[in-house]
Write a protein that holds these residues in place. Structure first.
Motif, mmCIF file in Angstrom:
data_model
loop_
_atom_site.group_PDB
_atom_site.id
_atom_site.type_symbol
_atom_site.label_atom_id
_atom_site.label_comp_id
_atom_site.label_asym_id
_atom_site.label_seq_id
_atom_site.Cartn_x
_atom_site.Cartn_y
_atom_site.Cartn_z
ATOM 1 N N LYS A 1 -102.162 78.797 -73.471
ATOM 2 C CA LYS A 1 -101.572 79.899 -74.243
ATOM 3 C C LYS A 1 -102.498 81.104 -74.124
ATOM 4 O O LYS A 1 -103.724 80.955 -74.059
ATOM 5 C CB LYS A 1 -101.407 79.480 -75.710
ATOM 6 N N PRO B 1 -103.685 85.020 -75.582
ATOM 7 C CA PRO B 1 -103.651 85.902 -76.765
ATOM 8 C C PRO B 1 -103.131 87.291 -76.378
ATOM 9 O O PRO B 1 -103.872 88.149 -75.931
ATOM 10 C CB PRO B 1 -105.119 85.972 -77.180
ATOM 11 N N GLN C 1 -100.459 93.186 -76.410
ATOM 12 C CA GLN C 1 -99.258 94.021 -76.230
ATOM 13 C C GLN C 1 -98.735 93.847 -74.800
ATOM 14 O O GLN C 1 -99.519 93.534 -73.898
ATOM 15 C CB GLN C 1 -99.553 95.516 -76.505
ATOM 16 N N SER D 1 -109.009 88.525 -81.259
ATOM 17 C CA SER D 1 -107.757 87.811 -80.944
ATOM 18 C C SER D 1 -107.005 87.359 -82.196
ATOM 19 O O SER D 1 -105.931 86.780 -82.118
ATOM 20 C CB SER D 1 -108.057 86.612 -80.044
ATOM 21 N N GLN E 1 -105.357 88.953 -84.298
ATOM 22 C CA GLN E 1 -104.045 89.619 -84.491
ATOM 23 C C GLN E 1 -103.129 89.398 -83.284
ATOM 24 O O GLN E 1 -102.028 89.918 -83.232
ATOM 25 C CB GLN E 1 -104.250 91.144 -84.671
ATOM 26 N N ALA E 2 -103.624 88.633 -82.292
ATOM 27 C CA ALA E 2 -102.840 88.471 -81.057
ATOM 28 C C ALA E 2 -101.739 87.424 -81.249
ATOM 29 O O ALA E 2 -101.817 86.563 -82.129
ATOM 30 C CB ALA E 2 -103.773 88.052 -79.917
ATOM 31 N N ARG E 3 -100.686 87.510 -80.396
ATOM 32 C CA ARG E 3 -99.626 86.486 -80.378
ATOM 33 C C ARG E 3 -100.001 85.489 -79.274
ATOM 34 O O ARG E 3 -100.077 85.860 -78.115
ATOM 35 C CB ARG E 3 -98.275 87.117 -80.019
ATOM 36 N N TRP E 4 -100.272 84.243 -79.632
ATOM 37 C CA TRP E 4 -100.624 83.234 -78.625
ATOM 38 C C TRP E 4 -99.358 82.719 -77.968
ATOM 39 O O TRP E 4 -98.522 82.099 -78.603
ATOM 40 C CB TRP E 4 -101.430 82.115 -79.253
ATOM 41 N N GLN E 5 -99.205 83.063 -76.664
ATOM 42 C CA GLN E 5 -97.954 82.759 -75.956
ATOM 43 C C GLN E 5 -98.243 82.052 -74.631
ATOM 44 O O GLN E 5 -99.258 82.302 -73.993
ATOM 45 C CB GLN E 5 -97.191 84.062 -75.673
ATOM 46 N N GLU F 1 -93.278 82.143 -72.018
ATOM 47 C CA GLU F 1 -92.893 83.015 -73.148
ATOM 48 C C GLU F 1 -93.186 84.481 -72.793
ATOM 49 O O GLU F 1 -92.420 85.391 -73.136
ATOM 50 C CB GLU F 1 -93.639 82.603 -74.419
ATOM 51 N N GLN G 1 -90.172 88.004 -71.535
ATOM 52 C CA GLN G 1 -90.043 89.312 -72.205
ATOM 53 C C GLN G 1 -89.746 90.397 -71.171
ATOM 54 O O GLN G 1 -89.830 90.172 -69.978
ATOM 55 C CB GLN G 1 -91.317 89.610 -73.002
#
Ligand SMILES: C[S@@+](CC[C@H](N)C(=O)[O-])C[C@H]1O[C@@H](n2cnc3c(N)ncnc32)[C@H](O)[C@@H]1O
Ligand SMILES: Nc1nc2[nH]cc(C(=O)O)c2c(=O)[nH]1
Ligand code: SF4
Ligand SMILES: [Mg+2]
Length: 197
Positions: free
Chosen positions: A5, A7, A10, A49, A51-55, A59, A63
């Motif tokens: 995953k 982080p 944006q 990290s 505030q990061a979205r772990w993707q 995933e 996008q």
């Protein structure tokens, strides 16, 4: 093997503001975390990290990525195993570039198409990867002696103006002309001139 995953800070589409691809439409994937703390870093929000979205790679590529060119940046993206992300991007016929501070090796197995290395005073200008282009921010510490000449073809070394500092622009201009035989390239941050991300 658990899926890697990443982080993600944006994902945004803009105009490449730096380097030899300047002016081209690209989609940036900005990952969190950095092993350096350059005093003039213009992206300190990527250090943390939390505030990061772990993707996962899938995933991420699910996008909106409307451009062929994709730039993985940060923070310092080589802190992460980029193999599965690059593989997923290349399955979608993307051209994958990376912006790195040069402190880590980059496995050829990752399959990155273009490596922009920007060695830093904070790391003693170390260069552990094999870049396609070199980009040095012309801050007060910078001098021509730190350049890793042998690493890239002539014309692929940029002296990048430190944002918002006219004295940096003057120093970069002077240094390019001090050694015209070296064919250094004056670099700016186009996105700060036209005020876009
Ligand atoms: C934010 S860094 C992220 C990628 C990687 N950590 C690196 O340093 O190359 C992206 C690019 O912005 C440059 N940069 C960062 N702060 C800058 C500033 N204040 N002025 C000019 N360039 C800057 C870096 O040298 C690098 O080429
Ligand atoms: N437009 C635009 N171009 C860029 N080139 C490198 C960037 C970076 O932050 O890595 C960047 C960025 O943040 N914006
Ligand atoms: S290495 Fe890159 S992201 Fe890290 S502090 Fe320096 S300019 Fe910022
Ligand atoms: Mg930037």
């Amino acid at each position: 093997m658990p899926e890697v995953k990443y982080p993600v800070v944006q994902i945004f589409t803009s105009i490449q503001g730096e380097g030899l691809h300047m002016g081209l439409p690209v989609t940036f994937i900005r990952l969190a975390g950095c092993n350096l703390r350059c005093t003039w870093c213009d992206t300190p929000q990527a250090f943390d990290s939390s505030q990061a979205r772990w993707q996962t790679a899938e995933e991420i590529v699910a996008q909106a990525i409307p451009t062929r060119l994709v730039v993985i940046t940060g923070g310092e993206p080589t802190l992460h195993d980029l193999g599965s992300l690059v593989e997923a991007l290349k399955k979608r016929h993307k051209y994958v570039a990376i912006e790195t501070n040069g402190t880590n090796e980059i496995p050829a197995a990752w399959g990155i198409d273009w490596i922009t290395a920007s060695p830093k005073p904070a790391s003693g200008y170390i260069l552990r990867c094999v870049p396609n282009e070199l980009k040095y921010v012309v801050d007060d510490a910078f001098n021509l002696e730190v350049i890793a000449w042998q690493a890239v073809p002539k014309g692929n070394i940029l002296l990048q103006v430190e944002s918002g500092r006219p004295e940096s622009a003057a120093k970069a201009y002077r240094l390019v002309l001090e050694r015209p035989d070296w064919e250094l390239r004056l670099g700016i941050q186009l996105h700060k001139v036209i005020a876009v991300e």
